[in-house]
Write an enzyme that holds these catalytic residues in place. Structure first.
Site, PDB file in Angstrom:
ATOM      1  N   LEU A 116      -1.117   0.537   8.619  1.00 29.69           N
ATOM      2  CA  LEU A 116      -1.725  -0.589   7.539  1.00 29.69           C
ATOM      3  C   LEU A 116      -1.210  -1.825   7.527  1.00 29.69           C
ATOM      4  CD1 LEU A 116      -3.046   0.083   4.630  1.00 29.69           C
ATOM      5  CD2 LEU A 116      -0.717  -1.023   4.183  1.00 29.69           C
ATOM      6  N   PHE A 176      -4.902  -8.842  -5.843  1.00 28.55           N
ATOM      7  CA  PHE A 176      -4.919  -8.097  -4.749  1.00 28.55           C
ATOM      8  C   PHE A 176      -6.557  -7.676  -5.656  1.00 28.55           C
ATOM      9  CE2 PHE A 176      -2.437  -4.691  -2.775  1.00 28.55           C
ATOM     10  CZ  PHE A 176      -1.481  -5.435  -2.305  1.00 28.55           C
ATOM     11  N   ARG A 218     -11.482  -1.850  -2.512  1.00 32.52           N
ATOM     12  CA  ARG A 218     -11.534  -1.355  -1.183  1.00 32.52           C
ATOM     13  C   ARG A 218     -12.934  -0.263  -1.043  1.00 32.52           C
ATOM     14  NH1 ARG A 218      -5.362   0.206  -1.839  1.00 32.52           N
ATOM     15  NH2 ARG A 218      -4.171  -2.119  -1.282  1.00 32.52           N
ATOM     16  N   GLU A 235      -3.080  -5.531   1.933  1.00 31.59           N
ATOM     17  CA  GLU A 235      -4.031  -6.004   1.808  1.00 31.59           C
ATOM     18  C   GLU A 235      -3.263  -7.225   1.185  1.00 31.59           C
ATOM     19  OE1 GLU A 235      -6.546  -3.925  -1.082  1.00 31.59           O
ATOM     20  OE2 GLU A 235      -5.996  -4.642  -2.556  1.00 31.59           O
ATOM     21  N   HIS A 280      -5.912   6.527   3.420  1.00 32.15           N
ATOM     22  CA  HIS A 280      -4.951   5.839   3.207  1.00 32.15           C
ATOM     23  C   HIS A 280      -4.291   6.389   1.848  1.00 32.15           C
ATOM     24  CE1 HIS A 280      -2.607   2.254   1.974  1.00 32.15           C
ATOM     25  NE2 HIS A 280      -3.082   2.408   0.621  1.00 32.15           N
ATOM     26  N   HIS A 340      -8.537   2.435   3.207  1.00 36.24           N
ATOM     27  CA  HIS A 340      -8.154   1.321   3.458  1.00 36.24           C
ATOM     28  C   HIS A 340      -8.670  -0.052   4.798  1.00 36.24           C
ATOM     29  CE1 HIS A 340      -5.140  -2.353   3.092  1.00 36.24           C
ATOM     30  NE2 HIS A 340      -5.033  -2.021   2.591  1.00 36.24           N
ATOM     31  N   GLN A 392      -9.394   7.878  -0.427  1.00 33.85           N
ATOM     32  CA  GLN A 392      -9.508   5.452   0.119  1.00 33.85           C
ATOM     33  C   GLN A 392      -9.490   5.830   1.028  1.00 33.85           C
ATOM     34  OE1 GLN A 392      -6.506   2.509  -1.789  1.00 33.85           O
ATOM     35  NE2 GLN A 392      -8.970   2.799  -2.628  1.00 33.85           N
ATOM     36  N   ARG A 435      -8.580   3.871  -6.307  1.00 32.40           N
ATOM     37  CA  ARG A 435      -8.128   3.026  -6.226  1.00 32.40           C
ATOM     38  C   ARG A 435      -7.953   1.675  -6.229  1.00 32.40           C
ATOM     39  NH1 ARG A 435      -2.680   1.749  -4.122  1.00 32.40           N
ATOM     40  NH2 ARG A 435      -2.708   2.858  -2.073  1.00 32.40           N
TER      41      ARG A 435
HETATM   42  C1  LIG Z   1       0.951   2.630   4.342  1.00 34.52           C
HETATM   43  C2  LIG Z   1       1.031   2.209   3.120  1.00 34.52           C
HETATM   44  C3  LIG Z   1       1.404   1.136   2.058  1.00 34.52           C
HETATM   45  C4  LIG Z   1       1.557   1.277   0.561  1.00 34.52           C
HETATM   46  N1  LIG Z   1       0.834   0.519  -0.149  1.00 34.52           N
HETATM   47  C5  LIG Z   1       0.800   0.388  -0.966  1.00 34.52           C
HETATM   48  C6  LIG Z   1       0.917  -0.756  -1.853  1.00 34.52           C
HETATM   49  O1  LIG Z   1       1.047  -1.997  -1.173  1.00 34.52           O
HETATM   50  N2  LIG Z   1       0.827  -1.116  -3.615  1.00 34.52           N
HETATM   51  C7  LIG Z   1       0.547   0.059  -4.159  1.00 34.52           C
HETATM   52  O2  LIG Z   1       0.629   0.295  -5.347  1.00 34.52           O
HETATM   53  N3  LIG Z   1       0.569   1.552  -2.951  1.00 34.52           N
HETATM   54  C8  LIG Z   1       1.183   1.431  -2.059  1.00 34.52           C
HETATM   55  N4  LIG Z   1       0.202   2.700  -1.038  1.00 34.52           N
HETATM   56  C9  LIG Z   1       0.793   4.065  -1.817  1.00 34.52           C
HETATM   57  C10 LIG Z   1       1.415   4.110  -2.819  1.00 34.52           C
HETATM   58  O3  LIG Z   1       2.647   3.958  -1.248  1.00 34.52           O
HETATM   59  C11 LIG Z   1       1.677   5.710  -2.861  1.00 34.52           C
HETATM   60  O4  LIG Z   1       0.426   6.532  -3.515  1.00 34.52           O
HETATM   61  C12 LIG Z   1       3.109   6.383  -3.682  1.00 34.52           C
HETATM   62  O5  LIG Z   1       4.041   5.750  -2.939  1.00 34.52           O
HETATM   63  C13 LIG Z   1       3.307   7.645  -3.652  1.00 34.52           C
HETATM   64  O6  LIG Z   1       4.344   8.138  -4.250  1.00 34.52           O
HETATM   65  P1  LIG Z   1       5.005   9.526  -4.301  1.00 34.52           P
HETATM   66  O7  LIG Z   1       5.910   9.799  -5.711  1.00 34.52           O
HETATM   67  O8  LIG Z   1       3.859   9.960  -5.140  1.00 34.52           O
HETATM   68  O9  LIG Z   1       4.771  10.591  -3.301  1.00 34.52           O
HETATM   69  P2  LIG Z   1       5.456   9.322  -1.826  1.00 34.52           P
HETATM   70  O10 LIG Z   1       6.520   8.371  -1.823  1.00 34.52           O
HETATM   71  O11 LIG Z   1       4.641  10.535  -0.513  1.00 34.52           O
HETATM   72  O12 LIG Z   1       7.340  11.210  -1.607  1.00 34.52           O
HETATM   73  C14 LIG Z   1       6.651  12.285  -1.104  1.00 34.52           C
HETATM   74  C15 LIG Z   1       7.767  12.381  -1.595  1.00 34.52           C
HETATM   75  O13 LIG Z   1       7.791  15.015  -1.744  1.00 34.52           O
HETATM   76  C16 LIG Z   1       8.494  15.233  -0.384  1.00 34.52           C
HETATM   77  N5  LIG Z   1       7.418  16.491   0.029  1.00 34.52           N
HETATM   78  C17 LIG Z   1       6.428  16.684   0.056  1.00 34.52           C
HETATM   79  N6  LIG Z   1       5.951  18.065   0.570  1.00 34.52           N
HETATM   80  C18 LIG Z   1       7.184  19.056   0.163  1.00 34.52           C
HETATM   81  C19 LIG Z   1       7.037  20.236   0.277  1.00 34.52           C
HETATM   82  N7  LIG Z   1       6.703  20.829   0.841  1.00 34.52           N
HETATM   83  N8  LIG Z   1       8.970  20.100   0.381  1.00 34.52           N
HETATM   84  C20 LIG Z   1       9.482  19.429  -0.186  1.00 34.52           C
HETATM   85  N9  LIG Z   1       9.837  18.217  -0.228  1.00 34.52           N
HETATM   86  C21 LIG Z   1       8.077  17.688  -0.320  1.00 34.52           C
HETATM   87  C22 LIG Z   1       8.541  14.335   1.013  1.00 34.52           C
HETATM   88  O14 LIG Z   1      10.021  14.783   1.589  1.00 34.52           O
HETATM   89  C23 LIG Z   1       8.839  13.076   0.063  1.00 34.52           C
HETATM   90  O15 LIG Z   1      10.047  13.106  -0.622  1.00 34.52           O
HETATM   91  C24 LIG Z   1       0.514   2.076   0.040  1.00 34.52           C
HETATM   92  C25 LIG Z   1       0.466   3.637   0.822  1.00 34.52           C
HETATM   93  C26 LIG Z   1       0.913   3.487   1.717  1.00 34.52           C
HETATM   94  C27 LIG Z   1       0.608   4.860   2.618  1.00 34.52           C
END
Ligand SMILES: Cc1cc2nc3c(=O)[nH]c(=O)nc-3n(C[C@H](O)[C@H](O)[C@H](O)COP(=O)(O)OP(=O)(O)OC[C@H]3O[C@@H](n4cnc5c(N)ncnc54)[C@H](O)[C@@H]3O)c2cc1C
Length: 564
Positions: free
Chosen positions: A240, A113, A274, A243, A338, A230, A228, A373
């Protein structure tokens, strides 16, 4: 009044992992999520998750890569904690039943990666986030953790003197009911703010709610200007292409068929970090070697078999959304917003300076990603700091009593909603105002930031705020009023856009994802520090201050020029 000792807002990887820790510590814990937990953006993660599990690799090398990737503004104590905990966190997921892709001998497979000096990204084909999220969800169901599904938190509530968190005000999307939940601590795991930008790989739900609510409740946000981009979002939709596609051997070419990354990163080429790859692409596009605002990702050289085995979802997305079959032709891609390096400022256990407020995952700025990141470090951040923060918050609530929950907080939210719904005079629709702001964020606060562009980004803020007060909703109903929700989220987006713009204007250097054409070099003497954004409730605007980077004594971390 409903009460839970520990309220977790967000059911992505970070929120779910934190909740399991609450269960383990015998705490009365509940999760609130504005969408069904399995639709959280974590589910969209494709490429993989980093951990030094190979005997030839080393957690100290992972730490070094991450410090370097952060452009020397990540907090080194937190980075070391994350990288040292990584192997255990992955093995734990494996034991819970996470179906990681395997090598022939049965060991967990790892792919190269960006920005990594070892092939340390574990993966499950191109659906890594999905499988990790589903595995944690099974554990939550087993542990019977209460989940308030399709409930949106609209306010983080503090006690009357504003010193400690006492709960949240929630809007039930299904019924339109507004209700309070009292808590001894609130853990924000609400994900990132990609939707501040028009072209984004992020789900429409990634509106940075938790950060904006924390900001207005008096907590500091950090490093919000570091966004960031992407390198491989699909040209038309911004969706997306992982990567991992470059990790498997895909190359970037311009309209002349030239593989151009060698000019910008002679050694690592497509697998530089990135920020470096995105700048390379954007330069090709600006200098006229792209087509229709895009350059191309060529996977044809991988062959059909490898694409079908390792990148099946990517192939389908390209066919469905871009009309291109990667087995046969290059994919048009461009840099797309991203990931949010900024977030709620915490220590390395996820505690914010506002008593009782914790944050983990993309909503937090611990800060392990600094100015940039590394791919695969965010899923890791989610499971590692979900666990660590969940434990710290559980220990905290065990030593606390419930505090006063002021009823006015609920009245305020009700009044806000009534104002929006009852406004009869014609104004602007939420989506129009959002598009106006977010398209300018792409144009003026994107991969390259010019003095003129940043000035224009800032100039628009007063008119955006004025027009927000004229928002008109077509839908006045109670149940699933998405029109209302978009309007409420837009308020968060506007506050966060102000943090990004002000932070970017103030930071007169280029570091990681923040690249200023008028200050093209990194300035460690003046700027090796975190930007802190606080809300001034009187002026209703954002104010900046600065905080030192947390360093550890390690000669390898001494800042030097970042080359790949
Ligand atoms: C398309 C894509 C691909 C990616 N690929 C990778 C990868 O391969 N490897 C890697 O390391 N990272 C990757 N990332 C980054 C990574 O996936 C995210 O940074 C990470 O999963 C975020 O997890 P989280 O638990 O912080 O939030 P999220 O999974 O975004 O969850 C947020 C939660 O908050 C809740 N929420 C938000 N606001 C409110 C509110 N006001 N009231 C109640 N609930 C709320 C939502 O309902 C949700 O349940 C990727 C990101 C994207 C967008």
């Amino acid at each position: 009044m409903k009460s839970h000792d520990l309220i977790i807002v967000g059911a992505g990887l970070a929120g779910m992992r934190a909740a399991l820790e609450g269960v383990k510590e015998n705490v009365n814990v509940a999760i609130i999520s504005k969408i069904h937990p399995l639709r959280s953006h974590s589910c969209a993660a494709q490429g993989g998750v980093n951990a030094a599990i190979d005997p030839e690799d080393d957690t100290s090398l992972h730490s070094y890569d991450t410090v370097k990737g952060s452009d020397y503004i990540g907090d080194e104590d937190a980075i070391e904690l994350m990288c040292e905990t990584a192997p255990e966190a992955i093995m734990e997921m494996d034991r819970m039943g996470c179906p990681f892709s395997r090598r022939e001998a049965g060991k967990i497979a790892q792919r190269p990666f960006g920005g990594a000096s070892f092939d340390r990204t574990c993966f499950a084909a191109d659906r890594t986030g999905q499988v990790m999220l589903h595995v944690l969800w099974e554990q939550l169901v087993k542990a019977k953790v209460p989940v308030y599904e399709e409930c949106q938190v609209l306010k983080l509530v503090t006690d009357p003197d504003g010193k400690s968190v006492t709960g949240v005000v929630v809007y039930d999307i299904k019924t339109g009911e507004v209700f309070p939940i009292r808590g001894k601590a609130v853990l924000m795991a609400t994900g990132g703010y990609g939707r501040v930008y028009q072209s984004s790989t992020n789900a429409t739900t990634n509106t940075g709610d938790g950060m904006a609510l924390a900001l207005r409740a008096g907590a500091p946000l950090a490093d919000m200007e570091f966004v960031q981009f992407h390198p491989t979002g699909l040209r038309t939709s911004g969706i997306l292409v992982t990567e991992g596609a470059r990790g498997e051997g895909g190359v970037l070419i311009n309209v002349d068929g030239e593989r151009f990354m060698g000019k910008y990163a002679p050694t690592k080429k497509e697998l530089a970090s990135r920020d470096v790859v995105s700048r390379g692409e954007q330069t090709e596009i600006i200098e006229g070697r792209g087509r229709d605002g895009a350059i191309f990702l060529d996977l044809t050289l991988l062959g059909a078999e490898k694409i079908m085995e390792r990148l099946p979802q990517i192939r389908q997305l390209c066919i469905d959304l871009e009309g291109v079959d990667p087995i046969k032709e290059p994919i048009p891609v461009r840099p797309t917003a991203h990931y949010s390096m900024g977030g709620i400022r915490t220590d390395k256990y996820g505690a914010s300076p506002l008593s009782g407020l914790y944050a983990a995952g993309e909503a937090a700025c611990v800060s392990v990603h600094g100015a940039n990141r590394l791919g695969g470090n965010s899923l890791l951040d989610g499971v590692v700091f979900g666990k660590i923060t969940g434990k710290a918050a559980s220990e905290f609530v065990n030593s606390q009593e419930y505090r006063i929950f002021p009823q006015e907080a609920v009245d305020e939210v009700n009044k806000d909603i009534e104002n929006l719904i009852n406004r009869e005079e014609w104004g602007i629709r939420p989506v129009e105002l959002h598009t106006r702001l977010s398209s300018k964020m792409n144009a003026y606060c994107g991969v390259f930031r010019t003095p003129d562009g940043l000035a224009q980004a800032e100039e628009q803020l007063p008119s955006v705020r004025r027009d927000y007060d004229l928002i008109h909703l077509d839908d006045k109903t109670k149940s699933f009023n998405l029109n209302l929700l978009r309007a409420l989220e837009l308020r968060n987006i506007i506050d966060l856009a102000e943090c990004i713009i002000k932070g970017a204007i103030a930071r007169t250097e280029s570091r990681g994802a923040h690249s200023r054409t008028d200050y093209p070099t990194r300035d460690d003497d003046n700027w090796r520090k975190h930007t802190i954004a606080m809300w001034n409730a009187e002026t209703k605007s954002v104010e900046l201050s600065y905080e030192a980077v947390r360093t550890v004594d390690n000669p390898r971390y001494v800042p030097k020029e970042r080359v790949y």
